[in-house]
Design a protein around this motif. Sequence first.
Motif, PDB file in Angstrom:
ATOM      1  N   GLN A 186      45.073 -25.167  21.281  1.00 44.52           N
ATOM      2  CA  GLN A 186      46.243 -25.915  20.815  1.00 44.52           C
ATOM      3  C   GLN A 186      47.436 -25.699  21.741  1.00 44.52           C
ATOM      4  O   GLN A 186      48.188 -26.629  22.037  1.00 44.52           O
ATOM      5  N   ALA A 187      47.603 -24.473  22.218  1.00 42.06           N
ATOM      6  CA  ALA A 187      48.679 -24.196  23.175  1.00 42.06           C
ATOM      7  C   ALA A 187      48.424 -24.936  24.490  1.00 42.06           C
ATOM      8  O   ALA A 187      49.361 -25.472  25.105  1.00 42.06           O
ATOM      9  N   MET A 188      47.168 -24.982  24.907  1.00 40.68           N
ATOM     10  CA  MET A 188      46.822 -25.713  26.135  1.00 40.68           C
ATOM     11  C   MET A 188      47.108 -27.205  25.975  1.00 40.68           C
ATOM     12  O   MET A 188      47.586 -27.857  26.910  1.00 40.68           O
ATOM     13  N   ILE A 189      46.837 -27.746  24.789  1.00 40.56           N
ATOM     14  CA  ILE A 189      47.134 -29.159  24.524  1.00 40.56           C
ATOM     15  C   ILE A 189      48.630 -29.400  24.651  1.00 40.56           C
ATOM     16  O   ILE A 189      49.063 -30.378  25.279  1.00 40.56           O
ATOM     17  N   ASP A 190      49.439 -28.512  24.076  1.00 45.07           N
ATOM     18  CA  ASP A 190      50.893 -28.652  24.155  1.00 45.07           C
ATOM     19  C   ASP A 190      51.369 -28.664  25.607  1.00 45.07           C
ATOM     20  O   ASP A 190      52.183 -29.504  26.009  1.00 45.07           O
ATOM     21  N   ILE A 191      50.850 -27.742  26.406  1.00 46.19           N
ATOM     22  CA  ILE A 191      51.269 -27.641  27.811  1.00 46.19           C
ATOM     23  C   ILE A 191      50.823 -28.868  28.596  1.00 46.19           C
ATOM     24  O   ILE A 191      51.601 -29.467  29.345  1.00 46.19           O
ATOM     25  N   ALA A 192      49.562 -29.264  28.416  1.00 43.10           N
ATOM     26  CA  ALA A 192      49.039 -30.425  29.157  1.00 43.10           C
ATOM     27  C   ALA A 192      49.783 -31.701  28.768  1.00 43.10           C
ATOM     28  O   ALA A 192      50.120 -32.516  29.632  1.00 43.10           O
ATOM     29  N   ALA A 193      50.059 -31.868  27.483  1.00 40.60           N
ATOM     30  CA  ALA A 193      50.771 -33.066  27.023  1.00 40.60           C
ATOM     31  C   ALA A 193      52.204 -33.082  27.552  1.00 40.60           C
ATOM     32  O   ALA A 193      52.715 -34.121  27.977  1.00 40.60           O
ATOM     33  N   GLU A 194      52.844 -31.923  27.527  1.00 37.69           N
ATOM     34  CA  GLU A 194      54.219 -31.835  28.019  1.00 37.69           C
ATOM     35  C   GLU A 194      54.307 -32.176  29.504  1.00 37.69           C
ATOM     36  O   GLU A 194      55.287 -32.758  29.958  1.00 37.69           O
ATOM     37  N   ASN A 195      53.268 -31.850  30.246  1.00 37.96           N
ATOM     38  CA  ASN A 195      53.254 -32.140  31.679  1.00 37.96           C
ATOM     39  C   ASN A 195      52.709 -33.534  31.996  1.00 37.96           C
ATOM     40  O   ASN A 195      52.614 -33.911  33.160  1.00 37.96           O
ATOM     41  N   LEU A 202      37.062 -14.699  17.165  1.00 38.47           N
ATOM     42  CA  LEU A 202      37.065 -15.374  18.459  1.00 38.47           C
ATOM     43  C   LEU A 202      37.304 -16.876  18.307  1.00 38.47           C
ATOM     44  O   LEU A 202      38.120 -17.467  19.029  1.00 38.47           O
ATOM     45  N   LEU A 203      36.634 -17.497  17.349  1.00 43.09           N
ATOM     46  CA  LEU A 203      36.804 -18.935  17.139  1.00 43.09           C
ATOM     47  C   LEU A 203      38.218 -19.268  16.672  1.00 43.09           C
ATOM     48  O   LEU A 203      38.808 -20.253  17.115  1.00 43.09           O
ATOM     49  N   ASP A 204      38.772 -18.443  15.791  1.00 39.72           N
ATOM     50  CA  ASP A 204      40.153 -18.659  15.343  1.00 39.72           C
ATOM     51  C   ASP A 204      41.123 -18.573  16.511  1.00 39.72           C
ATOM     52  O   ASP A 204      42.028 -19.397  16.652  1.00 39.72           O
ATOM     53  N   GLN A 205      40.932 -17.559  17.353  1.00 40.34           N
ATOM     54  CA  GLN A 205      41.821 -17.388  18.510  1.00 40.34           C
ATOM     55  C   GLN A 205      41.625 -18.506  19.527  1.00 40.34           C
ATOM     56  O   GLN A 205      42.593 -18.977  20.143  1.00 40.34           O
ATOM     57  N   GLN A 234      37.664 -30.201  19.025  1.00 40.78           N
ATOM     58  CA  GLN A 234      36.881 -30.858  17.969  1.00 40.78           C
ATOM     59  C   GLN A 234      35.440 -30.350  17.958  1.00 40.78           C
ATOM     60  O   GLN A 234      34.857 -30.129  16.893  1.00 40.78           O
ATOM     61  N   LEU A 235      34.862 -30.147  19.130  1.00 44.97           N
ATOM     62  CA  LEU A 235      33.489 -29.635  19.208  1.00 44.97           C
ATOM     63  C   LEU A 235      33.389 -28.245  18.579  1.00 44.97           C
ATOM     64  O   LEU A 235      32.426 -27.941  17.864  1.00 44.97           O
ATOM     65  N   ILE A 236      34.381 -27.414  18.839  1.00 38.58           N
ATOM     66  CA  ILE A 236      34.363 -26.062  18.286  1.00 38.58           C
ATOM     67  C   ILE A 236      34.541 -26.108  16.765  1.00 38.58           C
ATOM     68  O   ILE A 236      33.831 -25.429  16.026  1.00 38.58           O
ATOM     69  N   VAL A 237      35.478 -26.921  16.296  1.00 43.10           N
ATOM     70  CA  VAL A 237      35.722 -27.016  14.855  1.00 43.10           C
ATOM     71  C   VAL A 237      34.492 -27.553  14.129  1.00 43.10           C
ATOM     72  O   VAL A 237      34.090 -27.035  13.091  1.00 43.10           O
ATOM     73  N   GLN A 238      33.871 -28.612  14.679  1.00 47.17           N
ATOM     74  CA  GLN A 238      32.701 -29.220  14.044  1.00 47.17           C
ATOM     75  C   GLN A 238      31.436 -28.384  14.240  1.00 47.17           C
ATOM     76  O   GLN A 238      30.485 -28.507  13.473  1.00 47.17           O
ATOM     77  N   GLY A 239      31.408 -27.580  15.279  1.00 47.10           N
ATOM     78  CA  GLY A 239      30.241 -26.741  15.538  1.00 47.10           C
ATOM     79  C   GLY A 239      29.042 -27.514  16.051  1.00 47.10           C
ATOM     80  O   GLY A 239      27.900 -27.157  15.758  1.00 47.10           O
ATOM     81  N   CYS A 240      29.293 -28.589  16.797  1.00 47.14           N
ATOM     82  CA  CYS A 240      28.185 -29.357  17.365  1.00 47.14           C
ATOM     83  C   CYS A 240      28.659 -30.130  18.594  1.00 47.14           C
ATOM     84  O   CYS A 240      29.850 -30.255  18.846  1.00 47.14           O
ATOM     85  N   TRP A 241      27.704 -30.641  19.345  1.00 46.44           N
ATOM     86  CA  TRP A 241      28.011 -31.417  20.539  1.00 46.44           C
ATOM     87  C   TRP A 241      28.477 -32.814  20.151  1.00 46.44           C
ATOM     88  O   TRP A 241      28.127 -33.322  19.085  1.00 46.44           O
ATOM     89  N   GLU A 242      29.188 -33.453  21.063  1.00 43.77           N
ATOM     90  CA  GLU A 242      29.702 -34.800  20.772  1.00 43.77           C
ATOM     91  C   GLU A 242      28.608 -35.858  20.745  1.00 43.77           C
ATOM     92  O   GLU A 242      28.815 -36.958  20.251  1.00 43.77           O
TER      93      GLU A 242
END
Length: 133
Positions: free
Chosen positions: A20-29, A11-14, A43-51
Amino acid sequence: MSDFVTDTRSLLDQAIRILQAMIDIAAENGWLTTTLNIMSLTQLIVQGCWETVNPILLLPKVPPKLSEVCEEKKVASLGDLIELGPKRQEALLRRAGTQLKIIKPTLKILSKLPHVDVKYKLPEGGSSETDPA
């Protein structure tokens, strides 16, 4: 239990790929705020903690008290901690009650972290050369 662990990893990998796909779409728009928010979530998901968690506590196996000890010594970031050098880093780790078997690997990790100094200078008048003004 192993199915839960496997499913969680999958689930985390997906989730990272979807974000990342959402970032591409948002940046393109041209949706800057959305792009930055998705990047923060990634970043929060990768680090596994709150900001709000002190980045110093992202070092493996350090005690939570290290954050308090660093605040007392005006060490606010990993960059500040790196600048202290190994002897002062070790003193902070000991003061925080870090186990002896954890101190050496933590110092090794700190020695491998990059330290980057960024300096910039604005052209006279404060505008960039590409500015049509």
